[in-house]
Design a protein around this motif. Structure first.
Motif, short mmCIF file in Angstrom:
data_model
loop_
_atom_site.label_atom_id
_atom_site.label_comp_id
_atom_site.label_asym_id
_atom_site.label_seq_id
_atom_site.Cartn_x
_atom_site.Cartn_y
_atom_site.Cartn_z
N PRO A 170 11.94 5.06 -13.17
CA PRO A 170 11.85 5.05 -11.33
C PRO A 170 10.34 5.45 -11.13
O PRO A 170 10.36 6.44 -10.66
N TYR A 171 9.36 4.35 -11.06
CA TYR A 171 8.24 4.81 -10.43
C TYR A 171 7.75 3.49 -10.06
O TYR A 171 8.14 2.30 -10.36
N TRP A 172 6.75 3.59 -9.07
CA TRP A 172 6.27 2.24 -8.47
C TRP A 172 5.00 1.99 -9.38
O TRP A 172 3.93 2.72 -9.54
N SER A 173 4.89 0.69 -9.91
CA SER A 173 3.68 0.53 -10.62
C SER A 173 2.80 -0.34 -9.85
O SER A 173 1.71 -0.79 -10.51
N ARG A 174 2.93 -0.35 -8.57
CA ARG A 174 2.02 -1.14 -7.52
C ARG A 174 0.64 -0.40 -7.65
O ARG A 174 0.49 0.66 -7.39
N LEU A 175 -0.46 -1.22 -7.88
CA LEU A 175 -1.89 -0.77 -7.93
C LEU A 175 -2.60 -1.53 -6.97
O LEU A 175 -2.40 -2.49 -6.68
N PRO A 220 8.19 8.52 -4.04
CA PRO A 220 9.55 8.47 -4.17
C PRO A 220 10.05 7.03 -4.19
O PRO A 220 9.84 6.42 -2.92
N VAL A 221 10.84 6.74 -5.12
CA VAL A 221 11.24 5.21 -5.19
C VAL A 221 12.39 4.89 -4.14
O VAL A 221 12.39 3.91 -3.48
N VAL A 222 13.42 5.83 -3.97
CA VAL A 222 14.52 5.47 -3.15
C VAL A 222 14.14 5.70 -1.82
O VAL A 222 14.64 4.90 -0.97
N TYR A 230 0.85 -1.30 -0.01
CA TYR A 230 -0.20 -0.03 -0.09
C TYR A 230 0.83 1.22 -0.09
O TYR A 230 0.66 2.25 -0.77
N VAL A 231 1.99 1.25 0.63
CA VAL A 231 2.90 2.33 0.68
C VAL A 231 3.34 2.70 -0.64
O VAL A 231 3.38 3.74 -1.33
#
Lengths: 423, 328
Positions: free
Chosen positions: B278-283, B213-215, B206-207
């Motif tokens: 550099p991006y979170w693809s989590r949905l 921010p990826v890093v 969920y975060v």
């Protein structure tokens, strides 16, 4: 003596042209004997080591004072003029140098000047040409020696903004920059690329004429800073390309209950595919648009300009968390490797947020990286995945290479705005 | 009453002096024998003075008697109403025998469930069931491929075997060190660690969905993982060794630091050759109304800052290359 020779050739050519109608066509070996003399081999060598960085073909035009070839044959000379230079590929001890006069990036052409005028310059053809017309391509395939290849004229490519002739014949690397002529020796196109299987491409002769007209202008002088000229041409190109895209009316395609933009311009080729994954627990649909345009910038970078990719996912069987695990996986397909080598680019930087656009909610990411050598030029990837519905998902990707940030923003906004959902 | 105090001021031993005079020293002939090489064989003597006071007299010892408050050396010191002195490296406290003691603390029994969970053999099965269930459930709810029951079981078995080995190893270690096996306790610790890890993973799902921010997010996750790992070690050490609180805490902190450092180094290495955006693809399936969104207008406008960010990057990169390549 040279001038007399070329004059005779021209006269001969003209005579033959008037008599060719109704007469038997000349054989290929005859064509070779008559016209192959004006074709040259071009080498790009490194100043210090003298090693060959590339070879291609070219041909003399006008009075023999200019040599036509492809931009991609001499690209290194443009990028690193202090390290590389072009010269004629003869076997002599001191092959004569070729000086770069001008180039046309988007049409992949370049004009060079030899130290002394060359013999047997070619005459440029005029058209119009008919499909099925017999053509003869000259050049140096794989450094095997001057050769001639027969083929057929098959019209201009449909899915290309920058015109290319479809030539049905087996061209090979090394023949780039060589002329393709009709049976009267008139240049119809310049060899530029091949896709194998007798599918090859030529730059239409009118583009050659346009560039030669530039160099023939009385106030013309070669650019002092070729890199700056390249930058200027890249900028012009991205601006005119973006204008073309923005002026086309938006077309849409329906995927599930979503409608999304497609066919950004008539020159784009769009196709869709459906996949049923994992024993039918979900359905996936794909829709892709691309054009055949590719601008050769350097050995490691061919700009593909614009690509669209939509994915629609639907499942009745999977639970929401299972579906979103799948959806996340699909959204992960990333396009960091667009258009080749990253050595001359910065890293990508992204801005990722949850956004609302109309009645839809998306997770959107807008990523860009800059060309190190060309300020104001970027590769941009814009991705968005729609949220809030447990059993269906839609994600889109828009990839642009060699654009300004302003144009990228305009195109991305337009792209997002065209996505809607029917209740 | 004489108390021998340890380094942290705790009482190590108590002596009642029955009669006077009483000799104090290292030799076995003394009434009060102190095992300290810096104390003489016959170091001091406790005497009753004519007035009835109890005094401690130095018997010409090498290192003498020092007051605890002040540290000065004394030949004679009165200890009737209590005093603290140092002889050699030993601290001594003198108390009158009628010194009142603190009130009795009622014995608080450990909760029966707690005792059972960390000692009884049936708890081993209970922990196994809880962890296996949680593990299977988290695997199931994130799989979109057809899950074969036996693949799931096989995977689970490997994990459980590893955990068993780990817990067994610590139990053996404890047996060797402090003669207490406490297998159930170690097993419970591993299972709790496993459950906490599953929970952390779920939370970070969920975060990554909500935060960009990826890093930074990756580093926070490293810290979380480090804390869990350190906690695991801490509890095992608590059960298997006699290490005191300070030592265990030190190990805990060291474990966190090392874990985070290692993860960070690893991240940097892989980041170099992995070309990803550099991006979170989590949905996540969160209903629309609960999503914290910004307008697309604001999104694109704010994205313009990428330009200057990239320009700065490019400057840096070009400067680096100029240094590397040198003048042509």
């Amino acid at each position: 003596m040279q001038h007399l020779g070329s004059f005779l050739v021209v006269v001969l050519g003209a005579l033959c042209a008037t008599h060719s109608y109704g007469q038997e066509r000349p054989g290929t070996s005859e064509i070779f004997d008559r016209f192959a003399g004006g074709v040259v081999q071009i080498e790009v060598v490194e100043g210090d080591s003298g090693g060959k960085a590339g070879i291609g073909s070219g041909f003399a035009v006008g009075e023999g004072g200019e040599v036509v070839t492809n931009f991609h044959v001499i690209a290194e000379v443009v990028h690193h003029p202090d390290r590389y230079h072009a010269r004629l590929g003869d076997d002599s001890q001191a092959p004569p140098r070729l000086r770069l006069l001008a180039f046309d990036l988007v049409h992949d052409l370049a004009i060079l000047a030899p130290e002394t005028p060359l013999g047997q310059p070619f005459v440029l053809g005029n058209g119009p040409y008919r499909k099925g017309m017999r053509l003869y391509s000259l050049g140096n395939p794989f450094d095997l020696g001057l050769s001639i290849v027969e083929g057929t004229y098959n019209g201009l490519l449909e899915h290309s903004h920058y015109p290319r002739i479809h030539f049905t014949g087996s061209l090979n690397p090394g023949m780039s920059g060589g002329p393709t002529i009709d049976d009267q020796g008139r240049v119809v196109g310049v060899n530029v690329a091949t896709a194998g299987n007798q599918v090859s491409f030529l730059v239409p002769v009118d583009r050659v004429r346009a560039l030669l007209d530039e160099t023939a202008a009385p106030d013309f002088s070669p650019s002092e800073d070729m890199s700056a000229e390249l930058h200027r041409q890249l900028d012009d190109h991205q601006r005119s390309y973006a204008d073309m895209l923005l002026s086309n009316p938006i077309q849409t395609v329906t995927m599930g209950r979503y409608t999304a933009p497609t066919q950004p311009a008539p020159i784009f080729n769009c196709w869709g595919d459906s996949t049923h994954g994992e024993e039918d627990r979900y359905q996936a649909f794909l829709h892709v648009c691309s054009s055949d345009d590719g601008i050769f910038l350097s050995r490691d970078r061919v700009l593909s300009i614009l690509l669209i990719r939509h994915q629609y996912l639907h499942s009745d069987e999977l639970s929401p968390s299972q579906f979103y695990a799948l959806y996340s996986q699909k959204f992960q397909d990333n396009y960091g490797r667009i258009a080749g080598n990253d050595a001359k680019m910065t890293e990508f930087r992204c801005r990722t947020r949850l956004i609302e656009a109309g009645s839809l909610r998306f997770k959107a990411t807008y990523c860009a990286r800059r060309y190190l050598e060309f300020e104001g030029l970027y590769d941009v990837v814009f991705k968005a995945a729609s949220l809030g519905r447990p059993g269906s998902g839609f994600d889109t990707a828009l990839m642009l290479s060699g654009v300004s940030l302003d144009n990228a923003e305009l195109l991305a906004r337009r792209h997002l705005g065209a996505i809607t959902w029917q209740e | 009453m004489v108390e021998i105090l340890g380094r942290r001021g705790q009482v190590d031993q108590r002596f009642r002096i029955e009669r006077f005079p009483a000799t104090v020293g290292r030799a076995y002939t003394n009434d009060l024998i102190l095992d300290d090489r810096h104390i003489c064989a016959e170091h001091a003597r406790l005497e009753l003075s004519e007035e009835g006071a109890v005094i401690l007299r130095d018997l010409d010892s090498v290192n003498g008697i020092h007051r605890m408050d002040g540290g000065e050396r004394v030949r004679i010191i009165e200890v009737t109403r209590g005093a603290e002195v140092r002889m050699g490296r030993t601290r001594l406290r003198f108390l009158p025998p009628d010194k009142p003691v603190a009130a009795t603390v009622p014995n608080r029994e450990s909760h029966p469930i707690w005792v059972w969970a960390t000692s009884h053999w049936t708890a081993v099965l209970a922990w196994l069931a809880v962890f296996a269930g949680a593990s299977a459930w988290t695997t199931y709810r994130s799989s979109y491929a057809e899950l074969e029951a036996d693949t799931l079981l096989t995977q689970l078995s490997y994990v459980l075997l590893a955990m068993l080995g780990w817990a067994g190893g610590w139990a053996l270690f404890g047996r060797l060190l402090i003669h207490r096996t406490r297998f159930t306790g170690h097993w419970a610790v591993v299972c709790v660690y496993g459950l906490a890890s599953l929970f952390l993973e779920g939370a970070f799902g969920y975060v990554r969905f909500l935060f960009a921010p990826v890093v930074a997010v990756t580093r926070v996750e490293f810290v979380g993982e480090g804390l869990l790992l350190a906690g695991l070690l801490y509890l095992h050490l608590h059960l298997a060794t006699a290490l005191r609180l300070r030592a265990r805490t030190l190990v805990f902190v060291a474990a966190v630091v090392l874990s985070v450092a290692f993860s960070e180094l690893n991240r940097r290495q892989t980041a170099k050759w992995m070309q990803t955006l550099p991006y979170w693809s989590r949905l996540q399936p969160v209903p629309q109304v609960w999503l914290p969104v910004e307008s697309s207008e604001a999104f694109f406008t704010a994205a313009r800052t990428l330009g200057s960010e990239l320009d700065a990057l490019a400057e840096e990169e070009l400067a680096d290359r100029a240094i590397q390549e040198g003048p042509l």
